[in-house]
Each structure stands twice: as C-alpha cells, then as structure tokens.
Design an enzyme around this catalytic site. Structure first.
Site, PDB file in Angstrom:
ATOM      1  N   ASP A   1     -10.233   3.199  -3.508  1.00 22.60           N
ATOM      2  CA  ASP A   1     -10.953   1.996  -3.097  1.00 22.60           C
ATOM      3  C   ASP A   1     -12.339   1.940  -3.738  1.00 22.60           C
ATOM      4  O   ASP A   1     -13.173   2.812  -3.504  1.00 22.60           O
ATOM      5  CB  ASP A   1     -11.085   1.957  -1.573  1.00 22.60           C
ATOM      6  CG  ASP A   1      -9.730   1.754  -0.910  1.00 22.60           C
ATOM      7  OD1 ASP A   1      -8.710   1.820  -1.612  1.00 22.60           O
ATOM      8  OD2 ASP A   1      -9.704   1.524   0.305  1.00 22.60           O
TER       9      ASP A   1
ATOM     10  N   ASP B   1       0.848  -1.202   0.000  1.00 23.18           N
ATOM     11  CA  ASP B   1       0.000   0.000   0.000  1.00 23.18           C
ATOM     12  C   ASP B   1       0.883   1.252   0.000  1.00 23.18           C
ATOM     13  O   ASP B   1       2.088   1.177  -0.248  1.00 23.18           O
ATOM     14  CB  ASP B   1      -0.924  -0.060   1.230  1.00 23.18           C
ATOM     15  CG  ASP B   1      -2.289   0.514   0.937  1.00 23.18           C
ATOM     16  OD1 ASP B   1      -2.340   1.602   0.345  1.00 23.18           O
ATOM     17  OD2 ASP B   1      -3.297  -0.105   1.303  1.00 23.18           O
TER      18      ASP B   1
HETATM   19  C1  GLA Z   1      -6.252   0.827   1.468  1.00 16.06           C
HETATM   20  C2  GLA Z   1      -6.341  -0.095   0.275  1.00 16.06           C
HETATM   21  C3  GLA Z   1      -7.389  -1.149   0.515  1.00 16.06           C
HETATM   22  C4  GLA Z   1      -7.075  -1.906   1.792  1.00 16.06           C
HETATM   23  C5  GLA Z   1      -6.946  -0.946   2.948  1.00 16.06           C
HETATM   24  C6  GLA Z   1      -6.450  -1.630   4.198  1.00 16.06           C
HETATM   25  O1  GLA Z   1      -7.409   1.583   1.621  1.00 16.06           O
HETATM   26  O2  GLA Z   1      -6.609   0.607  -0.891  1.00 16.06           O
HETATM   27  O3  GLA Z   1      -7.454  -2.037  -0.577  1.00 16.06           O
HETATM   28  O4  GLA Z   1      -5.902  -2.628   1.603  1.00 16.06           O
HETATM   29  O5  GLA Z   1      -6.021   0.089   2.652  1.00 16.06           O
HETATM   30  O6  GLA Z   1      -6.336  -0.754   5.278  1.00 16.06           O
END
Ligand code: GLA
Length: 655
Positions: free
Chosen positions: A469, A405
């Site tokens: 997301d 991430d």
């Molecule tokens: C980010 C990512 C998600 C997930 C969350 C976990 O938002 O984009 O896909 O992995 O972190 O905290």
C-alpha cells in the site's frame, strides 16, 4: 561567601547552556518521514532496542529507518548541529547500509558517505550560522533496503536563544500551471476502447467545453445509441471486430472531432482504467451516499470530461463480525450471507443496484472490492467458497470493475508458498469473470507476489498492484515509480502495472486510517505523482476526498495533455534513463511517433537536467512542448535542458 557566589555563577552558566542546547528528541517528530509503518523511536532504535552503533551505546537520539527525512526551519541563529550517526546494531540485515546527509538552504552541508552495519559512529559537528532551512536525511545504499535502521544519536542543536522547529516540508506555493480548458469543445479520453461482444455498453464521451454541447458519432454500430445532449453512448456491445467512429462535439464557441475505435473482442481496458477509489479518503467509513456524491463530483468538477469514469468502492461495504480487528461501527456488523449464501451488504449500502444505476445514469462505471479469503483486509466478509456466486451477484448489481485482494487467503490455502498457490484464487476468479455477461475489469491486488506482472494478463487480469500500500509510503513516490517501471515490458493494452492510487488533495493518513486532511506532499510532488503515473501508463485512480477537491488538485488531476500520455494507445510504459543518483529521465514512446519525457529529480536540491536526443533515439531539431503549461517551448537541437526543483518532474512532449 566566595564559594556560594561561584556556585551561583556556575548554576547560572549551566542553566544558560542547557537552554541553548536543544536535543533533536525534544522537537515535534510527527514531521519525521520514514519508510514503513512503525513510529520513529525516541532514545531507542527503530526496532525499539537501546540505541547502539558498532557496540557504542547512546542514551539519547532518534532511531529511524532509511529512507528518512526530517525538515527543520531554523531562524538563522542556530549555531551548530552535533550528533553521532550510524547503522543501528539491532538490524537483522547483515548488509544494511545507509548514507546520512545534511542539507541547508538547498546545499549539501555534510554527508557521512555510505555507512555499513558494524561501522563506528561518525561524529557530526556542523556550523549552521545563517542557515534557515535544514534537512536531515538518511538514504538507502545498495540493492536491499531491508531493516536499514539508522540512528541520529546524541543529536542536538546549539542554538543561542533560537528554537529550531520541524516542518512537514519546505513551504511551497500551490501554483496552477495549466490553463483553463477553452470554451470550445475538446474531446479527451482514450482513442481506443475494448469490450466483449453482446455485453451492456456504457461510455460517456469525455469532453471539455461550455455546455450545452451537441454530440454526434459517425459510424456508430447499430447496437449502440448516443444521447446527443449528454454525450453518453449506451446499448449492447457490437459484434466482434474493430469499429471505427468519428466522435463530434459542437457548441456556440466551436467544434471538435476525434477518431475513436471500439474494439469488440476479448480484451478490456485497452488503455489504463481511470476513476476514483474510496479507500484513502474514507476507509471503513464509506457509504452509498459518499459513492453517489463521488459520481456527482466527478461530473460536476470536470473530472469525467478529462476521462475519469470508474467510481469504485473498496473494502468495508460488507458486514464484519463484532470481534473484527478494529471494532467496527455497529451498522457494519451483521450476518455475512443470507440463507441462499448471497453476500449481504451492510446497512450503509441499502440497495447496490440502485447505487450503480445512479452512477451509470451519469455515463460512469461502478467498481467493487472483495478478497479471496474468508475475510477482507479490514476483516469483513470475503469471497472464499462463494467466488462464483459473488461474482454473479456483482454483475447483477451492475458492477464494471472488481478489485480482488489477497487478505486471509493464506489462512485457507495449502501453505506451500508455490506459484500455483499464489495464482489459484486469481485463476479461479479470472475464469468466472470471463464468462459473465458483463464487462468487468479485473484488478489483482496481491502486492506483486509471485511476479504477478508475468502472469496477470494470462489469467484474465487487466491490472495488478506491483507493491504494497502506497498510502503508508507517500515519501517514496519516486522509489515506487522506479521499481514499478522495472516491469515495463509486461505493460501493454489490457495489461497494466498498478503502483496504487493517486493520493493528493485531501487524504486520510493510511497509518491510522484517519479523516481526510491535506496530503503531506508538496505541490511539486503532487505534480510529480501525476507525471510519473502518466509516464508509466499506470491505472489512474484518484483516492482522495471528492467533497474537498480544490482548484489546485483538480488542475493536477485533469490536464488532458498529461492524461493523453497515460492513455496513449501504444500502451508503453516509460523507459528509465538513469543520469545521476538523484536524476533520471522517463521516456515513453507515443503512438504518433512523438515521445513523452519526464526530467525527474528525486533529490533534495534543485538540479539542472538534460534530456539528450541520443537517449531518446532522436537526432536534429525537435519541438518541445511543456505539457503541464500546455505551451510549446520551441525547437531544440540535440537536447533539452530544464531546471527541476527538489522532487520535481518536468514533463515535456518531444516531436
Ligand atoms: C489492502 C489493499 C488496499 C485496500 C485495503 C482494504 O490493504 O492493498 O488497497 O484495498 O486492503 O482493506
């Protein structure tokens, strides 16, 4: 006396009128879908200020943001819908522009046309007699969709005793389109598989058909062995080069063969990786037990037979501090690292190696997550300044996939927002992973920053998220797919654009990281999700509750003919042919010279869509096969036309 009587009658008439007027704001607005994270506002603009259109203030109404939809069920007795609509003055986007549309029983009843910021409110006074299903919709207009705040001001129904009701979306039956797999074996999954010489190898031949099945593999390199009962190939990746195999599967109903190439070299993920990720089902509730259960379910339900192989943990397997943003479960609080600096999993993950052994024993692979910053997105221990140590430990634990991430990295990075700064943590981790004695697929999760599709592969990445997301924007699968498809030229074997996970079946609302419940998408939208992701050659990760998979969800996830489009060895991502504002084709060239075509309708009404052979670069008569129904539709001269429901995709293969 007369005056008293008059007053009584007046009060009575007013009371009746009031009862007959149903303000939009008095209805359940949980069904209002809109873009972004905040809640829709009652009697305020989306930004929380008083409702205001071109200087005109309104006391009552809804402040939303395009794209926004609100479905209502009327009983045919509602007389009118009355409102004033426009772009709210509180938007900070000078060029904000939207279009309001009202659809009744599948027909467009009213549209504002494009409305810009500063344009006077348009009155709506719409007769609704006889209408049963109503949609209030706000679309983006123009290129930018920033701060497209839109007001349904003074919005109300004149409803003689009737009570309009908001609904999630028009009710649709869950129809299983795909026939059950035949009892004779069918070998599915990729036709080509990338690995690095000398590393541990594990591959379960994805095969449908009644067990017991006897497997064989002609041309199997000597460093590998096949378990002929389970169809699992293990061993050590063969010497550099292409190894051509013929896979065989036989049971009492028949037999199947499949050509399969193992390409031992530098590139992994020669076809889009497929599997399951815990995030949208379990968030910070994930446990070792859930991961093992997911592996069990993947095999038991036939997902593994269709080609799904990775079982991936996302965030929250590490420890958090007690003051983390959301107070975590005490069993997830503890020291981040031991005296030697090794990261410590939280109490829900007592033995990582035992967990991956369990997953591997089923012929599946295991994935893990971390972030380059000191903390992950959920506030747990990140990899900062321990990148190599963590990666080595992940390999020792037996992980085959790393999602990396971005969260909290900007806090420790030289804050110059340069491309080099954006690339830095991924260059570092990409270099580390390449040297490890284990094949670890590298997934970059930095939401598309710095046009990651242009450099993701060269720094060692195999797939990269192209946007934020998707969980918070499920009403945008078409928009997200169209955006993602713009980067198609960078999609190729070993390098995939990732528009985020498939969220169907039971998923937990991403906004509140809630418990899994039926996803808000209609059955048609769920088919579309899978069709679009397959056409784009996107990584196929299911992210819903594996313990609540129903036959409908499984049928959407596991159609081998649809998955074959996704896994095609050419690795091409579909090209978009725009037809109208609401309709388009997605055309994906496949290795055998045929084309997968999606006839796509992102609009709110049923459309008739034609795929012209000239748009596909074809002429003459072509055979068209309906991939969801696994049925040939016949030979078609010049074009193919289909009726496509709202938010639907008709997926065909043309040869
Ligand atoms: C980010 C990512 C998600 C997930 C969350 C976990 O938002 O984009 O896909 O992995 O972190 O905290």
């Amino acid at each position: 006396m007369k005056r008293i009587l008059f007053a009584l009658v007046f009060t009575f008439v007013c009371a009746c009128q009031a009862a007959d007027t149903v303000p939009l704001t008095s209805l359940d607005l949980a069904n209002l879908h809109f873009e972004g994270w905040r809640k829709p506002q009652t009697d305020k603009s989306f930004s929380g200020r008083p409702l205001s259109i071109a200087g005109q203030k309104f006391q009552n109404g809804i402040g939303t943001r395009a794209l926004s939809t609100l479905w209502l069920e009327l009983d045919g007795r509602v007389e009118k819908f009355v409102a004033a609509v426009g772009v709210d003055d509180s938007t900070s986007n000078e060029t904000a522009a939207v279009c309001f549309t009202i659809i009744g029983d599948g027909k467009k009843l009213w549209t504002s046309g494009a409305m810009k910021r500063g344009e006077a409110a348009k009155p709506v006074d719409l007769n609704l007699k006889g209408v049963r299903s109503l949609l209030l919709k706000v679309d983006h207009v123009g290129e930018s969709n920033n701060f497209d705040y839109a007001d349904w001001a003074d919005a109300k129904f004149i409803a003689a005793g009737a009570k309009p009701r908001t609904v999630n979306a028009p009710a649709e039956k869950k129809v299983i389109l795909t026939p059950k797999p035949p009892r004779a074996p069918r070998i599915n999954g990729p036709k080509v598989y990338g690995c690095r010489p000398g590393n541990p190898f594990i591959y379960r031949i994805p095969t449908t058909g009644e067990r017991p099945i006897k497997f064989a593999a002609d041309g199997l390199p000597t460093s590998l062995r096949l378990d002929t009962t389970s169809g699992i190939i293990t061993g050590s990746t063969p010497a550099r080069g292409t190894h051509a195999l013929t896979l065989r599967a036989k049971n009492r109903h028949g037999s199947a063969t499949r050509e399969f190439k193992i390409v031992s070299g530098d590139t992994l993920a020669l076809t889009p990786p497929m599997g399951w990720n815990h995030w949208y089902a379990h968030y910070n509730r994930v446990t070792d037990v859930m991961m093992r259960e997911a592996a069990d379910v993947m095999v038991r339900t036939g997902m593994a037979d269709a080609g799904y192989s990775y079982v991936n943990i996302d965030d929250c397997w590490m420890n958090a501090t007690p003051d983390a943003k959301r107070t975590p479960d005490p069993l997830r609080v503890g020291p981040f690292r031991d005296a030697a600096g090794n990261i410590i999993p939280n109490k829900y993950f007592p033995d990582m190696r035992a967990m991956t052994d369990y997953i591997h024993a089923k012929g599946l692979k295991a994935g893990i997550y971390t972030s380059p910053g000191p903390l992950t997105c959920a506030g747990y221990c990140g990899a900062y300044q321990h990148e190599e140590q963590d990666a080595k430990l992940f390999a020792e634990w037996g992980f085959d996939f790393l999602k990396y991430d971005w969260c909290s990295y900007s806090k420790v990075a030289a804050d110059d927002k340069s491309l080099d700064m954006m690339k830095k943590p991924y260059v570092l981790m990409g270099g580390i992973l390449k040297k490890l004695p284990r094949d670890i697929v590298f997934n970059l999760c930095q939401y598309g920053m710095g046009d990651v599709w242009q450099w993701g592969a060269e720094i060692g990445g195999h797939c990269w998220r192209t946007a934020g997301d998707l969980g918070a924007e499920l009403n945008r699968i078409f928009a997200v797919a169209l955006k993602n498809a713009e980067y198609r030229q960078w999609s190729k074997p070993g390098a995939w654009n990732d528009p985020d996970y498939i969220q169907i079946g039971y998923v937990g609302d991403a906004r509140g990281e809630g418990m899994p419940k039926p996803c808000p998408l209609t059955p048609t939208e769920q088919y579309s999700f899978m069709s679009l992701w397959s056409l784009m050659a996107a990584p196929l990760f299911y992210s819903g509750d594996m313990s609540q998979l129903d036959p409908f969800t499984l049928n959407v996830l596991c159609n081998p003919e649809v998955i074959e489009v996704n896994q095609d060895p050419l690795g091409e991502s579909a090209r978009v042919v725009k037809l109208t504002d609401d309709t388009f084709l997605m055309v994906k060239r496949l290795e055998d010279g045929s084309h997968a075509v999606g006839l796509c309708n992102r609009g709110e009404t049923t459309e008739t869509i034609t795929a012209k052979w000239s748009d596909l670069g074809l002429t003459g008569k072509q055979t068209v096969r309906d991939l969801w129904r696994q049925k040939d539709l016949g030979k078609f001269e010049g074009q193919f036309t289909a009726t496509v429901p709202r938010h639907g995709v008709v997926l065909v293969r043309v040869r």
